[in-house]
Design an enzyme around this catalytic site. Sequence first.
Site, PDB file in Angstrom:
ATOM      1  N   THR A   9      -2.376   4.079   8.801  1.00  0.00           N
ATOM      2  CA  THR A   9      -3.293   4.775   7.902  1.00  0.00           C
ATOM      3  C   THR A   9      -4.379   3.867   7.345  1.00  0.00           C
ATOM      4  O   THR A   9      -4.160   2.663   7.138  1.00  0.00           O
ATOM      5  CB  THR A   9      -2.510   5.375   6.713  1.00  0.00           C
ATOM      6  OG1 THR A   9      -3.437   5.764   5.689  1.00  0.00           O
ATOM      7  CG2 THR A   9      -1.556   4.359   6.099  1.00  0.00           C
TER       8      THR A   9
ATOM      9  N   LEU B 257       5.195  10.636  13.246  1.00  0.00           N
ATOM     10  CA  LEU B 257       4.263  11.103  12.210  1.00  0.00           C
ATOM     11  C   LEU B 257       5.014  11.335  10.903  1.00  0.00           C
ATOM     12  O   LEU B 257       4.444  11.822   9.935  1.00  0.00           O
ATOM     13  CB  LEU B 257       3.593  12.409  12.648  1.00  0.00           C
ATOM     14  CG  LEU B 257       2.947  12.460  14.031  1.00  0.00           C
ATOM     15  CD1 LEU B 257       2.105  13.718  14.177  1.00  0.00           C
ATOM     16  CD2 LEU B 257       2.093  11.251  14.312  1.00  0.00           C
ATOM     17  N   ALA B 258       6.303  11.023  10.871  1.00  0.00           N
ATOM     18  CA  ALA B 258       7.115  11.304   9.697  1.00  0.00           C
ATOM     19  C   ALA B 258       6.900  10.246   8.622  1.00  0.00           C
ATOM     20  O   ALA B 258       6.835   9.055   8.927  1.00  0.00           O
ATOM     21  CB  ALA B 258       8.593  11.343  10.088  1.00  0.00           C
ATOM     22  N   ALA B 259       6.811  10.678   7.380  1.00  0.00           N
ATOM     23  CA  ALA B 259       6.646   9.733   6.261  1.00  0.00           C
ATOM     24  C   ALA B 259       6.683  10.499   4.955  1.00  0.00           C
ATOM     25  O   ALA B 259       6.481  11.707   4.941  1.00  0.00           O
ATOM     26  CB  ALA B 259       5.308   9.009   6.363  1.00  0.00           C
TER      27      ALA B 259
ATOM     28  N   ARG C  84      -2.920  21.856   6.007  1.00  0.00           N
ATOM     29  CA  ARG C  84      -2.661  20.712   5.137  1.00  0.00           C
ATOM     30  C   ARG C  84      -1.832  21.143   3.922  1.00  0.00           C
ATOM     31  O   ARG C  84      -2.009  22.251   3.388  1.00  0.00           O
ATOM     32  CB  ARG C  84      -4.016  20.171   4.696  1.00  0.00           C
ATOM     33  CG  ARG C  84      -4.000  18.938   3.824  1.00  0.00           C
ATOM     34  CD  ARG C  84      -3.361  17.759   4.488  1.00  0.00           C
ATOM     35  NE  ARG C  84      -4.112  16.545   4.277  1.00  0.00           N
ATOM     36  CZ  ARG C  84      -3.548  15.343   4.288  1.00  0.00           C
ATOM     37  NH1 ARG C  84      -2.251  15.203   4.467  1.00  0.00           N
ATOM     38  NH2 ARG C  84      -4.289  14.277   4.147  1.00  0.00           N
TER      39      ARG C  84
ATOM     40  N   GLU D 230      -5.142   3.872   4.417  1.00  0.00           N
ATOM     41  CA  GLU D 230      -4.672   3.399   3.100  1.00  0.00           C
ATOM     42  C   GLU D 230      -4.252   1.926   3.162  1.00  0.00           C
ATOM     43  O   GLU D 230      -4.167   1.256   2.138  1.00  0.00           O
ATOM     44  CB  GLU D 230      -3.483   4.244   2.629  1.00  0.00           C
ATOM     45  CG  GLU D 230      -3.859   5.593   2.054  1.00  0.00           C
ATOM     46  CD  GLU D 230      -4.578   5.500   0.717  1.00  0.00           C
ATOM     47  OE1 GLU D 230      -4.021   4.934  -0.226  1.00  0.00           O
ATOM     48  OE2 GLU D 230      -5.718   5.994   0.622  1.00  0.00           O
TER      49      GLU D 230
ATOM     50  N   LYS E  16       3.375   1.391   4.803  1.00  0.00           N
ATOM     51  CA  LYS E  16       2.684   1.634   6.085  1.00  0.00           C
ATOM     52  C   LYS E  16       2.266   0.316   6.743  1.00  0.00           C
ATOM     53  O   LYS E  16       2.250   0.212   7.971  1.00  0.00           O
ATOM     54  CB  LYS E  16       1.468   2.531   5.856  1.00  0.00           C
ATOM     55  CG  LYS E  16       1.806   4.008   5.721  1.00  0.00           C
ATOM     56  CD  LYS E  16       2.146   4.623   7.087  1.00  0.00           C
ATOM     57  CE  LYS E  16       2.391   6.113   6.999  1.00  0.00           C
ATOM     58  NZ  LYS E  16       2.737   6.708   8.305  1.00  0.00           N
TER      59      LYS E  16
ATOM     60  N   ASP F 140      17.248  12.036  11.165  1.00  0.00           N
ATOM     61  CA  ASP F 140      16.664  11.630   9.882  1.00  0.00           C
ATOM     62  C   ASP F 140      16.260  10.167   9.980  1.00  0.00           C
ATOM     63  O   ASP F 140      17.031   9.340  10.492  1.00  0.00           O
ATOM     64  CB  ASP F 140      17.721  11.823   8.781  1.00  0.00           C
ATOM     65  CG  ASP F 140      17.115  11.792   7.396  1.00  0.00           C
ATOM     66  OD1 ASP F 140      16.342  10.851   7.105  1.00  0.00           O
ATOM     67  OD2 ASP F 140      17.413  12.701   6.610  1.00  0.00           O
TER      68      ASP F 140
ATOM     69  N   SER G 270       4.188  10.899   2.570  1.00  0.00           N
ATOM     70  CA  SER G 270       2.773  10.601   2.820  1.00  0.00           C
ATOM     71  C   SER G 270       1.860  10.929   1.644  1.00  0.00           C
ATOM     72  O   SER G 270       0.652  10.698   1.727  1.00  0.00           O
ATOM     73  CB  SER G 270       2.304  11.351   4.065  1.00  0.00           C
ATOM     74  OG  SER G 270       2.356  12.740   3.824  1.00  0.00           O
TER      75      SER G 270
ATOM     76  N   HIS H 194      -7.211  13.117   7.612  1.00  0.00           N
ATOM     77  CA  HIS H 194      -7.458  14.232   8.535  1.00  0.00           C
ATOM     78  C   HIS H 194      -6.831  15.494   7.967  1.00  0.00           C
ATOM     79  O   HIS H 194      -5.709  15.499   7.501  1.00  0.00           O
ATOM     80  CB  HIS H 194      -6.988  13.925   9.950  1.00  0.00           C
ATOM     81  CG  HIS H 194      -5.672  13.227  10.045  1.00  0.00           C
ATOM     82  ND1 HIS H 194      -5.466  11.938   9.658  1.00  0.00           N
ATOM     83  CD2 HIS H 194      -4.478  13.677  10.508  1.00  0.00           C
ATOM     84  CE1 HIS H 194      -4.215  11.600   9.888  1.00  0.00           C
ATOM     85  NE2 HIS H 194      -3.578  12.646  10.381  1.00  0.00           N
TER      86      HIS H 194
HETATM   87  O1  G4F Z   1      -6.187  13.973  -0.458  1.00  0.00           O
HETATM   88  P1  G4F Z   1      -5.618  12.775  -1.096  1.00  0.00           P
HETATM   89  O2  G4F Z   1      -4.371  12.947  -1.867  1.00  0.00           O
HETATM   90  O3  G4F Z   1      -5.453  11.721   0.100  1.00  0.00           O
HETATM   91  P2  G4F Z   1      -5.287  10.108   0.140  1.00  0.00           P
HETATM   92  O4  G4F Z   1      -4.658   9.585  -1.076  1.00  0.00           O
HETATM   93  O5  G4F Z   1      -6.620   9.539   0.534  1.00  0.00           O
HETATM   94  O6  G4F Z   1      -4.253   9.932   1.334  1.00  0.00           O
HETATM   95  C1  G4F Z   1      -4.262  10.750   2.489  1.00  0.00           C
HETATM   96  O7  G4F Z   1      -4.979  10.131   3.527  1.00  0.00           O
HETATM   97  C2  G4F Z   1      -4.400   8.891   3.978  1.00  0.00           C
HETATM   98  C3  G4F Z   1      -5.314   8.364   5.095  1.00  0.00           C
HETATM   99  O8  G4F Z   1      -6.359   7.634   4.510  1.00  0.00           O
HETATM  100  C4  G4F Z   1      -2.991   9.122   4.452  1.00  0.00           C
HETATM  101  F1  G4F Z   1      -2.433   7.952   4.861  1.00  0.00           F
HETATM  102  C5  G4F Z   1      -2.163   9.713   3.323  1.00  0.00           C
HETATM  103  O9  G4F Z   1      -0.848   9.986   3.766  1.00  0.00           O
HETATM  104  C6  G4F Z   1      -2.821  11.012   2.885  1.00  0.00           C
HETATM  105  O10 G4F Z   1      -2.774  11.922   3.960  1.00  0.00           O
HETATM  106  O11 G4F Z   1      -6.694  12.103  -2.083  1.00  0.00           O
HETATM  107  C7  G4F Z   1      -8.002  11.824  -1.683  1.00  0.00           C
HETATM  108  C8  G4F Z   1      -8.827  11.333  -2.868  1.00  0.00           C
HETATM  109  C9  G4F Z   1      -8.177  10.190  -3.673  1.00  0.00           C
HETATM  110  O12 G4F Z   1      -9.164   9.226  -3.968  1.00  0.00           O
HETATM  111  C10 G4F Z   1      -7.706  10.860  -4.953  1.00  0.00           C
HETATM  112  O13 G4F Z   1      -7.661  10.012  -6.094  1.00  0.00           O
HETATM  113  O14 G4F Z   1      -8.997  12.401  -3.794  1.00  0.00           O
HETATM  114  C11 G4F Z   1      -8.788  11.909  -5.103  1.00  0.00           C
HETATM  115  N1  G4F Z   1      -8.389  13.020  -5.980  1.00  0.00           N
HETATM  116  C12 G4F Z   1      -9.080  13.440  -7.065  1.00  0.00           C
HETATM  117  N2  G4F Z   1      -8.437  14.462  -7.653  1.00  0.00           N
HETATM  118  C13 G4F Z   1      -7.288  13.785  -5.837  1.00  0.00           C
HETATM  119  C14 G4F Z   1      -7.315  14.689  -6.914  1.00  0.00           C
HETATM  120  N3  G4F Z   1      -6.293  13.785  -4.930  1.00  0.00           N
HETATM  121  C15 G4F Z   1      -5.314  14.704  -5.059  1.00  0.00           C
HETATM  122  N4  G4F Z   1      -4.317  14.726  -4.132  1.00  0.00           N
HETATM  123  N5  G4F Z   1      -5.283  15.606  -6.106  1.00  0.00           N
HETATM  124  C16 G4F Z   1      -6.267  15.638  -7.052  1.00  0.00           C
HETATM  125  O15 G4F Z   1      -6.234  16.448  -7.982  1.00  0.00           O
END
Ligand code: G4F
Length: 325
Positions: A117, A62-64, A176, A119, A145, A40, A66, A171
């Site tokens: 990331t 890759l654990a987090a 996913r 982010e 991060k 852990d 996230s 990605h």
């Molecule tokens: O798919 P998301 O939740 O990914 P986010 O926040 O970009 O983060 C992912 O990618 C990062 C790499 O850049 C990683 F580090 C992180 O761990 C993760 O894998 O959201 C993508 C976009 C955001 O702008 C969010 O506000 O989609 C927008 N969004 C709009 N409606 C939504 C929603 N996101 C989610 N999850 N759910 C919605 O209903």
Amino acid sequence: MAEHLVDLGYEVWGLVRGQANPPVRHLRELRGDVRLIRGDLLDQGSLIAAVERVQPDEVYNLAAISYVPMSWQQAELTGEVTGLGVLRVLEAIRVCSGISASRSPGRGQIRFYQASTSEMFGMVRETPQTEQTPFHPRSPYGVAKVYGHFLTQNYRESYGMYAVSGIMFNHESPRRGTEFLPRKVSLGVAKIKLGYERQLRLGNLTASRDWGFAGDYVRAMQLMLAQDEPADYVIGTGVTHTVETLVDTAFSAAGLNWRDHVVTDAAFIRPAEVDRLCADPSKARDELGWEPKIGFEELVTMMVDADLQLLAAGPHASEEFADAW
Ligand code: G4F
């Protein structure tokens, strides 16, 4: 990642936490040849024991925690796991490699990969983002991060360890988690297409992301540990799309019009948003010879098709699957 490494001939060990961990059964079904060990990121001793037992040549962290929205709800836990967890893995490697904390440098044999990331760029200072772009994280997740990223760099510089970070842009794949946007959308489209649901509730449609295929990104991670010298790399496609475009592409792939089904819901709006991310992956292309093979439309269509196939077994098929991943 495990699949890719097994295919390359690696002996792969996966670190598993908790008493009952549903993904373990599915990992075993998928790849019986991945060996598992308990540990852990919150428990330093368990990580030292795991490194001692496995004697790895390479460690991929890759654990987090996230999921970005969760990091506001459980900010301290996110700091512990996503941030300090990196410290604990690096310390386990340092201690087991016999590298003294007071004497540097002394490169051990274990190579370490940290999943950083995009982010971390948050409120971006320039577009596209490179390895030199300053960070301005916009969530407790992004802040944690950044800590892990700089700590990895610091252990490289302090102890001469082969420790690198991949600054990974978003990605995705059919595996996913359903809380992330692309999978939430592909699953939502499949449910609507098959008549199980009529609406899909989403947050901000104007944000842009550089979306790529996870299978392409794990290739880059392994390549980063196979170089002569350790270095950090931006990994992304160099192409950005809005959330609205992803939604439109996914609904169109199933012959639907998103405007008939998508409802915006304030519950999914974040306290602070990352508006626009776009990678400049030139360093990875030039030094690693890495390029993504799957483009945006192919990725989104792949995910919609996979969820249509999954839900053909019934409206609840995705619940078991969601647990699994
Ligand atoms: O798919 P998301 O939740 O990914 P986010 O926040 O970009 O983060 C992912 O990618 C990062 C790499 O850049 C990683 F580090 C992180 O761990 C993760 O894998 O959201 C993508 C976009 C955001 O702008 C969010 O506000 O989609 C927008 N969004 C709009 N409606 C939504 C929603 N996101 C989610 N999850 N759910 C919605 O209903």
